[in-house]
Motif scaffolding. Structure first.
Motif, short mmCIF file in Angstrom:
data_model
loop_
_atom_site.label_atom_id
_atom_site.label_comp_id
_atom_site.label_asym_id
_atom_site.label_seq_id
_atom_site.Cartn_x
_atom_site.Cartn_y
_atom_site.Cartn_z
N GLY A 155 0.81 -1.22 0.00
CA GLY A 155 0.00 0.00 0.00
C GLY A 155 0.84 1.26 0.00
O GLY A 155 0.69 2.13 -0.87
N PRO A 156 1.76 1.41 0.98
CA PRO A 156 2.61 2.60 0.97
C PRO A 156 3.47 2.71 -0.29
O PRO A 156 3.62 3.79 -0.86
N PHE A 157 4.03 1.59 -0.74
CA PHE A 157 4.86 1.61 -1.95
C PHE A 157 4.07 2.13 -3.14
O PHE A 157 4.54 3.00 -3.89
N TYR A 166 3.00 5.58 -7.71
CA TYR A 166 2.14 6.23 -8.69
C TYR A 166 2.37 7.74 -8.73
O TYR A 166 2.37 8.33 -9.81
N TYR A 167 2.57 8.37 -7.59
CA TYR A 167 2.86 9.80 -7.59
C TYR A 167 4.21 10.07 -8.27
O TYR A 167 4.36 11.04 -9.01
N GLY A 168 5.19 9.19 -8.01
CA GLY A 168 6.49 9.35 -8.64
C GLY A 168 6.44 9.17 -10.14
O GLY A 168 7.06 9.93 -10.89
N LEU A 169 5.71 8.14 -10.59
CA LEU A 169 5.56 7.93 -12.03
C LEU A 169 4.92 9.14 -12.69
O LEU A 169 5.35 9.59 -13.75
N ASP A 170 3.85 9.64 -12.07
CA ASP A 170 3.13 10.77 -12.64
C ASP A 170 4.04 12.00 -12.75
O ASP A 170 4.02 12.71 -13.75
N PRO A 188 -7.95 9.15 -12.41
CA PRO A 188 -7.20 10.28 -11.83
C PRO A 188 -6.16 9.77 -10.82
O PRO A 188 -6.37 8.75 -10.15
N LEU A 189 -5.07 10.47 -10.71
CA LEU A 189 -3.95 10.06 -9.88
C LEU A 189 -4.38 9.68 -8.46
O LEU A 189 -3.95 8.65 -7.94
N GLN A 190 -5.23 10.47 -7.84
CA GLN A 190 -5.61 10.22 -6.45
C GLN A 190 -6.44 8.95 -6.27
O GLN A 190 -6.60 8.46 -5.16
N HIS A 191 -6.93 8.36 -7.37
CA HIS A 191 -7.75 7.14 -7.28
C HIS A 191 -7.05 5.91 -7.85
O HIS A 191 -7.65 4.83 -7.92
#
Length: 155
Positions: free
Chosen positions: A45-47, A52-56, A131-134
């Motif tokens: 989960g944390p990873f 995903y934020y890093g990829l984006d 969307p990124l947050q989902h």
């Protein structure tokens, strides 16, 4: 995000034990469920959230961004996560490192073949439309079947 990942992984393990392995609720191996869910709560989960934020961020504004993100995900994150879980589960079950390595050599090719059959399409959908947050939530919904498969392979 860790809560949904761990819960989905635990539920996948319960589905594996009851539907595939034909156990009853009374005969479920609850420590096995806990170990599996723990991986989602504490690592996966944390990873995934930071991944995903890093990829984006890394691929922001890049041509064919979702395709490149999917390729990076499948070349880096998929082997990493599958390697870690395949070592984690036997070790936290009390198995030796030698036994963990043997199980890894046995299970890794099967897990990665199945991974490459399912996850590229799921991740393209994720990166194109969600969307990124989902994204972690979307992946968790898709991973219920994956978690069931992993629970069965690693039993």
């Amino acid at each position: 995000m860790s809560l949904t990942t761990g819960t989905t992984m635990g539920l996948g393990n319960i589905i594996s034990q009851t539907i595939i392995e034909n156990r009853t609720l009374k005969t479920i191996d609850w420590p096995r469920v806990t170990r599996f869910a723990g991986f989602g709560y504490l690592f996966s989960g944390p990873f995934l959230r930071y991944w995903y934020y890093g990829l984006d961020k890394y691929f922001a504004g890049v041509r064919l961004q979702p395709v490149k993100m999917m390729i990076a995900d499948q070349v880096i994150a998929a082997p990493l996560l599958n390697t870690v879980i395949l070592f984690y589960l036997p070790l936290v079950s009390g198995k030796s490192m030698t036994e963990s390595k043997r199980r890894f050599r046995q299970d890794f090719p099967t897990v990665m073949k199945a991974n490459y059959l399912a996850w590229p399409a799921i991740q393209l959908t994720n990166f194109y439309f969600i969307p990124l947050q989902h994204r972690v939530l979307f992946v968790n919904m898709c991973s219920l079947i994956w978690s069931t498969f992993l629970a069965y392979v690693t039993k």
